[in-house]
Design a protein around this motif. Sequence first.
Motif, PDB file in Angstrom:
ATOM      1  N   ARG A   1       0.836  -1.205   0.000  1.00 18.27           N
ATOM      2  CA  ARG A   1       0.000   0.000   0.000  1.00 18.27           C
ATOM      3  C   ARG A   1       0.877   1.264   0.000  1.00 18.27           C
ATOM      4  O   ARG A   1       0.594   2.225  -0.700  1.00 18.27           O
ATOM      5  N   LEU A   2       1.917   1.253   0.828  1.00 17.67           N
ATOM      6  CA  LEU A   2       2.814   2.398   0.898  1.00 17.67           C
ATOM      7  C   LEU A   2       3.485   2.649  -0.457  1.00 17.67           C
ATOM      8  O   LEU A   2       3.603   3.799  -0.907  1.00 17.67           O
ATOM      9  N   ALA A   3       3.914   1.567  -1.101  1.00 17.21           N
ATOM     10  CA  ALA A   3       4.588   1.705  -2.394  1.00 17.21           C
ATOM     11  C   ALA A   3       3.652   2.282  -3.450  1.00 17.21           C
ATOM     12  O   ALA A   3       4.036   3.160  -4.244  1.00 17.21           O
TER      13      ALA A   3
ATOM     14  N   GLY B   1       0.127   8.000  -6.091  1.00 16.71           N
ATOM     15  CA  GLY B   1      -0.640   9.033  -5.409  1.00 16.71           C
ATOM     16  C   GLY B   1      -1.573   8.445  -4.370  1.00 16.71           C
ATOM     17  O   GLY B   1      -1.837   7.231  -4.355  1.00 16.71           O
ATOM     18  N   SER B   2      -2.088   9.285  -3.512  1.00 21.35           N
ATOM     19  CA  SER B   2      -2.892   8.809  -2.377  1.00 21.35           C
ATOM     20  C   SER B   2      -4.216   8.186  -2.811  1.00 21.35           C
ATOM     21  O   SER B   2      -4.780   7.368  -2.080  1.00 21.35           O
ATOM     22  N   ASN B   3      -4.736   8.542  -3.963  1.00 20.40           N
ATOM     23  CA  ASN B   3      -6.011   7.973  -4.436  1.00 20.40           C
ATOM     24  C   ASN B   3      -5.773   7.067  -5.640  1.00 20.40           C
ATOM     25  O   ASN B   3      -6.435   7.188  -6.671  1.00 20.40           O
ATOM     26  N   TRP B   4      -4.822   6.143  -5.518  1.00 20.05           N
ATOM     27  CA  TRP B   4      -4.470   5.263  -6.623  1.00 20.05           C
ATOM     28  C   TRP B   4      -5.636   4.345  -7.007  1.00 20.05           C
ATOM     29  O   TRP B   4      -6.465   3.984  -6.162  1.00 20.05           O
ATOM     30  N   PRO B   5      -5.718   3.968  -8.283  1.00 20.12           N
ATOM     31  CA  PRO B   5      -6.818   3.134  -8.774  1.00 20.12           C
ATOM     32  C   PRO B   5      -6.885   1.791  -8.039  1.00 20.12           C
ATOM     33  O   PRO B   5      -5.858   1.137  -7.838  1.00 20.12           O
ATOM     34  N   GLY B   6      -8.099   1.417  -7.632  1.00 21.17           N
ATOM     35  CA  GLY B   6      -8.282   0.147  -6.935  1.00 21.17           C
ATOM     36  C   GLY B   6      -7.921   0.168  -5.472  1.00 21.17           C
ATOM     37  O   GLY B   6      -7.860  -0.886  -4.824  1.00 21.17           O
TER      38      GLY B   6
END
Length: 516
Positions: A252-254, A260-265
């Motif tokens: 999750r951190l990677a 970005g903080s709102n990454w897809p999925g």
Amino acid sequence: MNSLTSLVLSSGLVLLVFASIDKAFTNTSHPLDAIPIVGSSGLRSYWEAFKLLLTGGPAVIRRGYDLYPEGCFRIARPTHWLVIVSGPKHVKEFGDAQEHVLSFRGGMENTIAVTQVVGRTIAEDTYHQLTIRGSLTKNLQACFDGVREEIEFAFDEVLKLQGTEWKTLKTLNAMTAVVARVNNRLLVGLPLCRNKTYLDTSIQFAIDVIVSGQIIGFFPQYMRPFVGPLVTSRNKSIATALQLLGPVIEERLAKADTLGSNWPGKPNDFISWLLDDAVGEERTVRNLVLRVLSTNFAAIHTTSMTFTHAIFDLMTRPELIQPLRDEAERVFEEEGWTKNALNKMIKMDSFLRETQRLHTMGPVNMFRKVVAKDGFRFSDGTFLPEGTFACIAIDSIHHDTSFHQNAAELDAFRFAREREEYTATHDRDGQDMFKRHMVNAATDHLPWGIGKHVCPGRFFAAMELKTMLAHVLIKYDFEPQVPGVRPKDIVFGLSVTPNMFAKIRFRKRANLWAWV
């Protein structure tokens, strides 16, 4: 050496040591002299404390409350006086006090040595409580279907019923296993919430915080760093959690760093919400794993005990089962299995609130330490100097007949009646509408605490408890091993738990409706 044996031996050792240095109790003058004592003072206070620790906590608190229902009294603990606060006005003032005056952390550290068990980082920076109060609560509607699915899966896995056979299980153990699965569906998501090793680790960590924390808490501050490693298995739990949960958080951190903080999925769970709030050193795998374990402790411990108490209440009052079952079946038939449907289960909400009222986790709650240099003064002039430890007489308040008619009796639908009576004569949109809902905290209803540190996870806990109870009522028949006899609670000093050895029998109900 098991945990209970360790607790007894450690307690005895500490009390023997402190019995030889009774200065805190034999001084001719003490800052708390204006507050009356319940129990003995002087040298005998240690042996009274030892007796209180083992068997007499609730009775001593009740005796003090009967004598001082609108004021304060104090009891002797192994290393200090503990002030017990009573009366609605005092309770409100106590709950409303700022952290820099009455410290929640200081009170917990004295009762359960939080720093030694969960670590200094968690004890000093409780930002995860803001995550629970904010993102977790806001997402309950969106996450309800997953929670409900996990409840169904968890009961199937834990009960393992075949056909319509009866099966006998230890109630508290079974309910703890279910709660751990359900909580972790929201906290860490699939598939980890169904990993047996991870779940066992979460449960063990929760037990360790309570048992080891209390043992360490009997020792003076300067001894705790030496005693802590001898009695706690936290490092083992953390190591296992790092192996299982660590890679999930690392991934999750990677993704947050690269996409970005709102990454897809991005999953909609507690890990994601924590990452949104974590900054600096808190965005490390170890610290985030500790946050999840600590959140699990708070949720597993209280929810599983409350649900077990509710089941025990239904075992001794089986006539309550059908009205609750009828309400759940009617509402779900009309609304479907939705979070909004739970809001229409007035009787179930009332029953669970009544269970909370009658069966507290101990005779006192809301431990605080006075940390302001000039102390804390109630509006009636009662003064608590800096360094004083204090708490609320929760169980005595809940059983006070001036607040609740027939307060010693289980009246499952008392709050449903009060809500109906109130809404018949008042504006349904008014804030007072919620005064008798399960999630409401009040000066006469304190399972969630009150004021500045009211339980941030109470909305999730209430949703979880109601959904679990509705599921059990609709899907299963259940009965006690000994009809009509409620298993006796286990009392150890100022702690009360539902009987961990008590068993009940479950079986699947026949001819369930097609919509269930």
